[in-house]
Design an enzyme around this catalytic site. Structure first.
Site, PDB file in Angstrom:
ATOM      1  N   ASP A 183     -23.411  18.935  17.022  1.00 47.42           N
ATOM      2  CA  ASP A 183     -22.300  19.510  16.259  1.00 47.42           C
ATOM      3  C   ASP A 183     -21.087  19.670  17.163  1.00 47.42           C
ATOM      4  O   ASP A 183     -21.227  19.878  18.376  1.00 47.42           O
ATOM      5  CB  ASP A 183     -22.706  20.870  15.678  1.00 47.42           C
ATOM      6  CG  ASP A 183     -21.902  21.244  14.448  1.00 47.42           C
ATOM      7  OD1 ASP A 183     -22.452  21.162  13.338  1.00 47.42           O
ATOM      8  OD2 ASP A 183     -20.717  21.599  14.592  1.00 47.42           O
ATOM      9  N   ASP A 186     -18.205  15.325  19.520  1.00 43.85           N
ATOM     10  CA  ASP A 186     -17.102  14.990  18.622  1.00 43.85           C
ATOM     11  C   ASP A 186     -17.335  13.544  18.220  1.00 43.85           C
ATOM     12  O   ASP A 186     -17.183  12.633  19.041  1.00 43.85           O
ATOM     13  CB  ASP A 186     -15.766  15.148  19.351  1.00 43.85           C
ATOM     14  CG  ASP A 186     -14.562  14.779  18.488  1.00 43.85           C
ATOM     15  OD1 ASP A 186     -14.761  14.182  17.403  1.00 43.85           O
ATOM     16  OD2 ASP A 186     -13.424  15.057  18.911  1.00 43.85           O
ATOM     17  N   VAL A 187     -17.738  13.316  16.968  1.00 47.47           N
ATOM     18  CA  VAL A 187     -18.136  11.965  16.550  1.00 47.47           C
ATOM     19  C   VAL A 187     -16.974  10.983  16.515  1.00 47.47           C
ATOM     20  O   VAL A 187     -17.194   9.774  16.382  1.00 47.47           O
ATOM     21  CB  VAL A 187     -18.859  11.976  15.183  1.00 47.47           C
ATOM     22  CG1 VAL A 187     -20.167  12.749  15.264  1.00 47.47           C
ATOM     23  CG2 VAL A 187     -17.953  12.511  14.073  1.00 47.47           C
ATOM     24  N   TYR A 221     -10.472  11.667   1.304  1.00 45.01           N
ATOM     25  CA  TYR A 221     -11.911  11.921   1.434  1.00 45.01           C
ATOM     26  C   TYR A 221     -12.704  10.854   0.695  1.00 45.01           C
ATOM     27  O   TYR A 221     -13.663  10.285   1.214  1.00 45.01           O
ATOM     28  CB  TYR A 221     -12.221  13.308   0.880  1.00 45.01           C
ATOM     29  CG  TYR A 221     -13.678  13.675   0.878  1.00 45.01           C
ATOM     30  CD1 TYR A 221     -14.293  14.136   2.037  1.00 45.01           C
ATOM     31  CD2 TYR A 221     -14.439  13.585  -0.290  1.00 45.01           C
ATOM     32  CE1 TYR A 221     -15.634  14.496   2.037  1.00 45.01           C
ATOM     33  CE2 TYR A 221     -15.768  13.938  -0.298  1.00 45.01           C
ATOM     34  CZ  TYR A 221     -16.366  14.394   0.870  1.00 45.01           C
ATOM     35  OH  TYR A 221     -17.699  14.737   0.857  1.00 45.01           O
TER      36      TYR A 221
END
Length: 255
Positions: free
Chosen positions: A40, A66-67, A159
């Site tokens: 996370d 941090d993806v 989104y």
């Protein structure tokens, strides 16, 4: 077969695992005997959840990531391998949304942030997972998309675009890697009672809140545990002939 034993001994890595659907999934999977990596951006959330899971007798570890940063994603996988050599399942759950607004009122930075987290983040994680699984006999990738990736989603266009992209990645990669014994599926919830959805609700008036909660025929929000139970089934071998699919949990919204 005992359902509770289906993921026994599996190593499952979850991004966005510190809260919401990710946290509920980590809990269910730990209870069923998996080793769970809770990754996370909020390291404190991840550590707190892991403490809860291990205190309850589960096997879990935390990792900050941090993806949107490919180097951090690679480091996350390196951390996972230090706990157990093979990762069996990767659940790409990390995601953000944006406040409902007409497309022209969503600023470019917010559009790009949705793409970077929700789509590029999945891309980076999939690349690392696919390389590892290809070299280790296979595995399963589960991408958390949304009903907004399957239909129109007025007022949350950025989104929606990112989640349509996730489903496209899921389908294309599933076909590419089917013969490598790697299954790739998407999970598409509607509105679920998570911190992200509660954040949206807090900014709406009473009419808007009622409209969001009642957007499906069941007239309620989904529960994180309901989504987690479906994810747990996908993690098991009971779903062994399923790949390239979008599993919809929406209270009948798309019916």
């Amino acid at each position: 077969m005992n359902v509770a034993a289906n993921v026994q001994g599996k190593h499952i890595l979850i991004t966005g695992g510190g809260s919401g659907i990710g946290a509920a999934s980590a809990k269910v999977l730990c209870e069923r005997g998996a080793l769970v990596g809770v990754a996370d951006l909020n390291e404190e959330n991840a550590k707190a959840l892991v403490e809860t899971l291990t205190n309850a007798g589960g096997k879990a570890y935390s990792v900050a990531v941090d993806v949107t940063d490919p180097e951090q994603v690679k480091a996350m996988f390196d951390t996972a391998y230090s706990h157990q050599e093979k990762v069996d399942v990767v659940i790409n759950n990390a995601g953000i949304d944006h406040f409902p607004a007409p497309l022209t009122e969503v600023d470019d930075a917010m559009f790009m942030k949705n793409i970077q987290v929700n789509l590029a983040g999945v891309w980076y994680c999939m690349k690392n997972a696919l390389k590892h699984m290809s070299a280790n006999g296979g595995g399963h990738i589960i991408n958390i998309a949304s009903v907004a990736g399957l239909r129109s989603a007025p007022m949350i266009s950025a989104y929606s675009a990112s989640k349509h992209g996730v489903i496209g990645l899921t389908k294309s990669a599933a076909v590419e890697y089917a013969r490598a014994n790697i299954r790739i599926n998407a999970v598409c919830p509607s509105f679920v009672d998570t911190p992200m959805v509660q954040g949206v609700l807090s900014k709406l008036d009473e009419r808007g809140q009622k409209g969001l909660v009642g957007a499906n025929p069941m007239k309620r929000l989904g529960k994180p545990e309901e989504i987690a139970n479906a994810i747990a089934w996908l993690c098991s071998e009971e779903s062994s002939f399923m790949t390239g699919q979008s599993v919809v949990l929406d209270g009948g919204m798309l019916a």
